[in-house]
Design an enzyme around this catalytic site. Sequence first.
Site, PDB file in Angstrom:
ATOM      1  N   GLY A 171      -1.799 -10.449  -1.447  1.00 29.62           N
ATOM      2  CA  GLY A 171      -0.846  -9.597  -0.747  1.00 29.62           C
ATOM      3  C   GLY A 171      -1.290  -8.146  -0.782  1.00 29.62           C
ATOM      4  CB  CYS A 172      -0.805  -5.423   1.647  1.00 33.70           C
ATOM      5  SG  CYS A 172       0.951  -5.640   2.016  1.00 33.70           S
ATOM      6  CE1 TYR A 173       4.252  -1.737  -0.750  1.00 35.79           C
ATOM      7  CE2 TYR A 173       5.232  -3.782   0.001  1.00 35.79           C
ATOM      8  CZ  TYR A 173       5.185  -2.405   0.031  1.00 35.79           C
ATOM      9  OH  TYR A 173       6.060  -1.705   0.817  1.00 35.79           O
TER      10      TYR A 173
END
Lengths: 360, 360, 360, 360
Positions: A171-173
């Site tokens: 995931g990006c976060y």
Amino acid sequence: MPKTVATTLRTAVAGVSGYAGAELARLLLCHPRLVLTPPMFLGRMDGPGADGGSVALTSLHPQLSGLANADNLSVSPFDWDQLQREGIELLFLATPHEQAREWAPIALAHGIKVVDLSAAWRLQEADNRAIYKLTDSDPAAAATLQAEAVYGSPELHGPAIANARLVANPGCYATSIILALAPLLRANLADLDCGIICDSKSGVSGAGKTPSPGTHFMYAADNLSAYAVFGHRHTGEMLEQLHLTTEQIQFTPHLLPIPRGILSTIYVRLNEVGSIKKIQDCFDEFYISSPMVRVRRSPMLPQIQHVVRNNFCDIGFQLSPDGKRLVVISCLDNLLKGAASQAVQNMNLMAGWHESEGLL
Amino acid sequence: MPKTVATTLRTAVAGVSGYAGAELARLLLCHPRLVLTPPMFLGRMDGPGADGGSVALTSLHPQLSGLANADNLSVSPFDWDQLQREGIELLFLATPHEQAREWAPIALAHGIKVVDLSAAWRLQEADNRAIYKLTDSDPAAAATLQAEAVYGSPELHGPAIANARLVANPGCYATSIILALAPLLRANLADLDCGIICDSKSGVSGAGKTPSPGTHFMYAADNLSAYAVFGHRHTGEMLEQLHLTTEQIQFTPHLLPIPRGILSTIYVRLNEVGSIKKIQDCFDEFYISSPMVRVRRSPMLPQIQHVVRNNFCDIGFQLSPDGKRLVVISCLDNLLKGAASQAVQNMNLMAGWHESEGLL
Amino acid sequence: MPKTVATTLRTAVAGVSGYAGAELARLLLCHPRLVLTPPMFLGRMDGPGADGGSVALTSLHPQLSGLANADNLSVSPFDWDQLQREGIELLFLATPHEQAREWAPIALAHGIKVVDLSAAWRLQEADNRAIYKLTDSDPAAAATLQAEAVYGSPELHGPAIANARLVANPGCYATSIILALAPLLRANLADLDCGIICDSKSGVSGAGKTPSPGTHFMYAADNLSAYAVFGHRHTGEMLEQLHLTTEQIQFTPHLLPIPRGILSTIYVRLNEVGSIKKIQDCFDEFYISSPMVRVRRSPMLPQIQHVVRNNFCDIGFQLSPDGKRLVVISCLDNLLKGAASQAVQNMNLMAGWHESEGLL
Amino acid sequence: MPKTVATTLRTAVAGVSGYAGAELARLLLCHPRLVLTPPMFLGRMDGPGADGGSVALTSLHPQLSGLANADNLSVSPFDWDQLQREGIELLFLATPHEQAREWAPIALAHGIKVVDLSAAWRLQEADNRAIYKLTDSDPAAAATLQAEAVYGSPELHGPAIANARLVANPGCYATSIILALAPLLRANLADLDCGIICDSKSGVSGAGKTPSPGTHFMYAADNLSAYAVFGHRHTGEMLEQLHLTTEQIQFTPHLLPIPRGILSTIYVRLNEVGSIKKIQDCFDEFYISSPMVRVRRSPMLPQIQHVVRNNFCDIGFQLSPDGKRLVVISCLDNLLKGAASQAVQNMNLMAGWHESEGLL
């Protein structure tokens, strides 16, 4: 480990209509190893009602027109037989989580490796995965496959990725926080009793392409809002990859009024009084062989405009005057190092190429 | 024309959930004449499935909390009987066009005057109105009422508005262009053979609150796009109010990456060589008694930040060195002078108050 | 405490050219108590080379044109004699810190009360004040006056402000954090051992009007950056007003790509397991008589668009599932509750009026 | 005309600190023909007080770090001798106009070809050039060189550019308008009596990196403003390249609240009633061999987000229902096709490479 390196790879992308899909298409189209074997583009669903049938790629993404052979490519309905006929070796899934959970085993059964950009295979713990409400038709097989799946963070799991059949793209976060904390935690520098605070801010593309009240221009523009406080689903990735408990890390995402980019401000108490040199060395050594992470010299700090539209994760820090508290800041483009370019980085490793090919 | 001036007015607003509705609510709540008689707020629909039933006003619009008695007001389901029981004298319709077309006659039949913020009653010519696909259950009555409806541009039709039962509040683009051109055309200064070019740019709130691909932050941000070229539905208002043919005026709207504000750049050829003084006088004299229009001194030009969140329309111009071509620029906030504050201005006139009450 | 309440007040503003000055001008021009006695507007400097001589107010701020009697007012060179001749009773200083440090004693010596929007008089501790590098020609007199100066937070020091001659209007970041934490600290709910983390984000207007690389559109737009980590000068206000040590509170500001608004995300560990009701009551009771603070019902959280261009500070919170950790979020418009409208609120108290007059 | 094609080229860039300079650096660093011979980067001035001495390239532009060998390159003080020692064959001037006017002849005298990104050599007519207030130490030599200089629009002057020693890279606005109009004018389709209206909108990077009131975030954000009405200095390029008089074309630029991108809306009256097919064919044929221009199928129109951060100019149009009026829209990234990538395109032609090398 000698390995025969292929000169090219036959790839396909399912779900090219979204923002990450568009970036993935661009990166693959321009990838030097794929000049003669452009990727196949496929809809996000098979069967009746399938999307994406016979649409020109550039009608979905007019900005790609003119690049490589983008104008000659179309997006086809999804069809496993066709994938086999075309000899596809690697399938990127940029589909909803449920679809990716269902399709990954099918792809592997067809002898096709998978890089999954959804969250379907990222989490080993069922408790952490529960938030996605995934179901498995064959739970035992799914459990076995889950155990085999590799979390696609090249900086943490490069060798495992190189040998994986199923890579779960992070995931990006999670990427922005895991890359900022992994060096410190591996070196045992953090005092975990007070908990690590991760205050993250993301551009709107992270919320996806489906129009909704929260992605309306009038909601996001000139605004800032926190959301999913104490409950964002990327938290599980941080817990598993960093080996932390929910008491030890706290994550608050905010919606920034910009199209793309994530900045995470991370507050760490140190076990003992630290020095700038010691912290700098810790990051430098950890990432010495990682071309897609740029460690900045303290006191220089990353900012979003340094990473927008490129494939890096930038990490920097400052130490408090008393040497006990650290502010670490990491930035990345959520659609690139937070999604599409990290997927390409994983492909490079799986193909035996240098991990930065087509990304610098 | 002596007229008994009421000290207050019992008002209601149907359709307060949108952007213009929120601004209308704010203006009415803070209006000095309505301190003791705050407006009723009503849903956009009656009957089963009606929206807006018993919602607190501030749950729809949290930014209004704390203002006047906003926290004590709720949005009720629409009910004609209740309107009569409450003695409502003026109803603002911030509803879809179809609803406003249907409801205005009903309101008048109940003895309630109407300011309609939709386009339902703006256009006298059936051809111009066709684009809205309105239907009338009683076409003859509708035609009669249409003839009675007054176009709610206070600067053009102030006395008629003061005596009207049904006022059709103008479109936002139309207001910006009509106010810029009316003085020049009335003074016969424009050469219409080459046509007047109106190049307008509007913030995203003009597209309404319903999420759609075109109002997604990722579409609008960092972008500019033209739309409805040769076919925007506000064109009819310009034709009728300025007495022009489609050959004589050409209108191109663009979507600006900002929340609110319209800037129209208008290109006019002059009948004869003009002087700055003559043009300046033309505008100054036309608007000498119009508190909500600010005529700027050439070469000063309006810009959007001068009008955002206030109730003015700003107009300025520059003349070509050869004195034959004029660039007129007008700006307004599309939700205020382009919608809600113009509606309040109309209410003021209908009530016999000064047109700027509650607006300065 | 009976007090004769003046019907109006003769006010002056020094330094009206900046962003806060423009908002202060607007608020005073439209203030119901000042209709007949509009404020005098003055340059930021006296003596030779003084700025602001005889400029029309609306040439500095074209957006104010048309409001009240803005068009008839000019900005005059600063002149103490003229202030006395005009009978000025209250002077707002929107000047640089050094100027305000020098002028406040002079104003008081002329019998003129002062609301100072700079940081010159906010800090009682010389150590905290050192960051501003202020010098005093008469250090003893300055020390006496400093001790008399009241920190202009109406929610904390209302009665003292009402009786003050010199009010030091708080910093924008400081206001957002102090108002969020004061209730919790007064109720002894926070565990200070781990330190309170304040992660704040502000729009660009907080950086002032002087063009610089950091306020260039190309730097700020589509970007987010942290700055002054471990060293922002508003920290001293938090320490003094909240009675904390530098170990107990950590403040990191970020520059948001928006014109105005501050959002502070504040991380507090609780002394003991808390309940939502207990925390909510704590805030509600503290602000029960404070019209300019809006306490939101958990889990609703403030966001910047709720406060932009209005005069409120919004506060909300969420509690962790284990009841031990609190995220408090506060928002305000840095030019209004963070500067100009808080200054007007202070004026209202000093004049004996209701603190919200002209602000709702 | 057979020509020996070099495998690489020794290049230098003077003035790399600005926005266009940064993009030029990026494009050259990643250019496939320059892998082994990266460009030299030089300051904007020579002699005492020269800028740019011995600064690391990535300290000026941190976003370039990690790309190719960016981290090993520095920006050196300008020195003609060093250019010769290094065997520089082509010099890009991204300097102020005056500097470029002075330096181009010196470079040529050293046997170094020049691509000048300033306006110094774009205009053949002294009247058009007057707005730049350029002076020549040797007017006769300058006149000769001016006559030799080629306007660097590859789509219009490809063969001349290939043989040129001095190429004057076009202005950003000029490029967007000239490319949109050249096909129509060459085909004699436009009625020039009413004049062509060019309403252009540009992002803020076009205004350069020097902080000023007009590039302050608070001025540009949430705003739109027209400027240089009837007097923008790019007008001369349009007149000369399109062979028009000032009566025949009118250009109004506006400042958009976005970092980059230009959209020009161009209003053309046709000589005779046209058809969509005829217009489409006109554009298609003109650009059939131009890889950096994308002609869209009517009614599809270009928009800024299709060209931001890529190297294309997009052109589209719509025809009025009566077939007499045309709206042509063109878009480009002002820093790329409007500056740096067009300069690289010119370099490619001068080196005998395909014009799109390193740009797709």
